[in-house]
Design a protein around this motif. Structure first.
Motif, short mmCIF file in Angstrom:
data_model
loop_
_atom_site.label_atom_id
_atom_site.label_comp_id
_atom_site.label_asym_id
_atom_site.label_seq_id
_atom_site.Cartn_x
_atom_site.Cartn_y
_atom_site.Cartn_z
N TRP A 88 -11.08 4.17 -1.20
CA TRP A 88 -9.63 3.95 -1.70
C TRP A 88 -8.57 3.43 -0.55
O TRP A 88 -7.38 3.28 -0.86
CB TRP A 88 -9.24 4.99 -2.69
CG TRP A 88 -9.37 6.17 -1.78
CD1 TRP A 88 -10.40 7.23 -1.87
CD2 TRP A 88 -8.17 7.23 -1.16
NE1 TRP A 88 -10.23 8.66 -1.28
CE2 TRP A 88 -8.89 8.35 -0.91
CE3 TRP A 88 -6.89 6.77 -0.89
CZ2 TRP A 88 -7.99 9.28 -0.07
CZ3 TRP A 88 -6.15 7.76 -0.10
CH2 TRP A 88 -6.88 8.88 0.18
N HIS A 89 -9.14 3.63 0.76
CA HIS A 89 -8.01 3.56 1.90
C HIS A 89 -8.29 2.03 2.04
O HIS A 89 -7.40 1.56 2.95
CB HIS A 89 -8.71 4.03 3.04
CG HIS A 89 -8.48 5.68 2.98
ND1 HIS A 89 -9.53 6.30 2.92
CD2 HIS A 89 -7.34 6.30 3.35
CE1 HIS A 89 -9.21 7.88 2.94
NE2 HIS A 89 -7.73 7.82 3.13
N ASP A 91 -7.96 -2.18 0.58
CA ASP A 91 -7.53 -2.92 -0.43
C ASP A 91 -8.49 -3.86 -1.11
O ASP A 91 -9.57 -3.75 -0.55
CB ASP A 91 -6.14 -3.89 0.05
CG ASP A 91 -6.91 -5.05 1.20
OD1 ASP A 91 -7.99 -5.41 1.13
OD2 ASP A 91 -5.93 -5.29 2.18
N ASP A 92 -8.27 -4.53 -2.12
CA ASP A 92 -9.31 -5.06 -3.01
C ASP A 92 -10.02 -6.18 -2.16
O ASP A 92 -11.27 -6.26 -2.36
CB ASP A 92 -8.76 -5.50 -4.35
CG ASP A 92 -8.19 -4.62 -5.14
OD1 ASP A 92 -8.44 -3.33 -4.98
OD2 ASP A 92 -7.64 -5.00 -6.21
N LYS A 135 -13.37 2.17 -8.92
CA LYS A 135 -11.75 2.57 -9.14
C LYS A 135 -11.39 3.03 -10.30
O LYS A 135 -10.55 4.23 -10.37
CB LYS A 135 -10.97 1.43 -8.75
CG LYS A 135 -9.42 1.56 -8.69
CD LYS A 135 -8.74 0.40 -8.21
CE LYS A 135 -7.21 0.80 -8.43
NZ LYS A 135 -6.41 -0.27 -7.96
N ARG A 143 -5.48 6.01 -7.45
CA ARG A 143 -5.37 4.59 -8.08
C ARG A 143 -4.09 4.27 -7.77
O ARG A 143 -3.91 2.98 -7.40
CB ARG A 143 -5.60 4.81 -9.61
CG ARG A 143 -7.22 5.05 -9.77
CD ARG A 143 -7.56 5.12 -11.24
NE ARG A 143 -7.40 3.82 -12.05
CZ ARG A 143 -7.72 3.65 -13.11
NH1 ARG A 143 -8.26 4.55 -13.96
NH2 ARG A 143 -7.23 2.66 -13.93
N HIS A 146 -3.66 3.12 -4.13
CA HIS A 146 -4.38 1.87 -4.03
C HIS A 146 -3.63 0.65 -4.53
O HIS A 146 -3.77 -0.29 -3.92
CB HIS A 146 -5.91 2.07 -4.84
CG HIS A 146 -7.03 1.12 -4.09
ND1 HIS A 146 -7.26 -0.01 -5.17
CD2 HIS A 146 -7.50 0.85 -3.19
CE1 HIS A 146 -8.25 -0.55 -4.53
NE2 HIS A 146 -8.25 -0.29 -3.35
N ASN A 150 -2.62 -2.49 -2.50
CA ASN A 150 -2.66 -4.12 -2.76
C ASN A 150 -1.63 -4.50 -2.86
O ASN A 150 -1.29 -5.87 -2.69
CB ASN A 150 -3.50 -3.95 -4.26
CG ASN A 150 -5.16 -3.61 -3.96
OD1 ASN A 150 -5.63 -4.18 -3.17
ND2 ASN A 150 -5.51 -2.86 -4.86
#
Length: 154
Positions: A88-89, A91-92, A135, A143, A146, A150
């Motif tokens: 989760w650190h 980005d997508d 996710k 979430r 995150h 993003n």
């Protein structure tokens, strides 16, 4: 007796409150590539994860023991994808690139890694489904973190 100013002020505040509630009730736009709230995508991702990822990253996304310490082979064990890990650190786009191309997709002269390259194994949509499933398991605060990351990277 109520003055006209009080009536106007009360009415104005009620209108502002109604407008704010209307804005807040609107669905938020998706941020990034992943769609963890899409149950169909997350279910597909869960199935693919079980087939392709769970052997290393764990059936419950728990990763391998001592995942921060290199093994005798010089490689880092597979990290967890749950809240205790570092997935989760990132980005997508970083997660997608790492999954599709491995570390070499993120840096020149990438160090050796036990992470397989999924280009040609999984389609882009399947990679996104797996990452969306992962996710979908995170707590709301992670979430949101995150999503914020993003939004900043777009």
């Amino acid at each position: 007796m109520v003055s006209n100013k009080a009536v106007l002020l009360t009415g104005g505040l009620a209108l502002v409150g109604f407008a704010a509630a209307l804005v807040l009730a609107q669905p938020s736009e998706a941020v990034g590539l992943l769609t963890p709230d899409d149950a169909e995508v997350a279910a597909l991702g869960q199935s693919i994860y079980a087939e392709q990822c769970a052997a290393c990253h764990g059936a419950r996304l728990e990763g391998q023991p001592n995942w921060r310490m290199r093994g005798e082979d010089g490689l880092l064990p597979a990290p967890p994808h749950d809240a205790t890990g570092h997935t989760w650190h990132h980005d997508d786009k970083t997660l997608f690139t790492l999954t599709k191309y491995g570390l070499a997709g993120l840096m020149e002269n990438a160090p050796p890694s036990g992470m397989p390259v999924y280009e040609g194994v999984l389609s882009d949509d399947e990679i996104i489904a797996v990452l969306s499933f992962i996710k979908s398991t995170w707590p709301d605060d992670l979430r949101q973190y995150h999503d914020d990351m993003n939004a900043q990277s777009e």
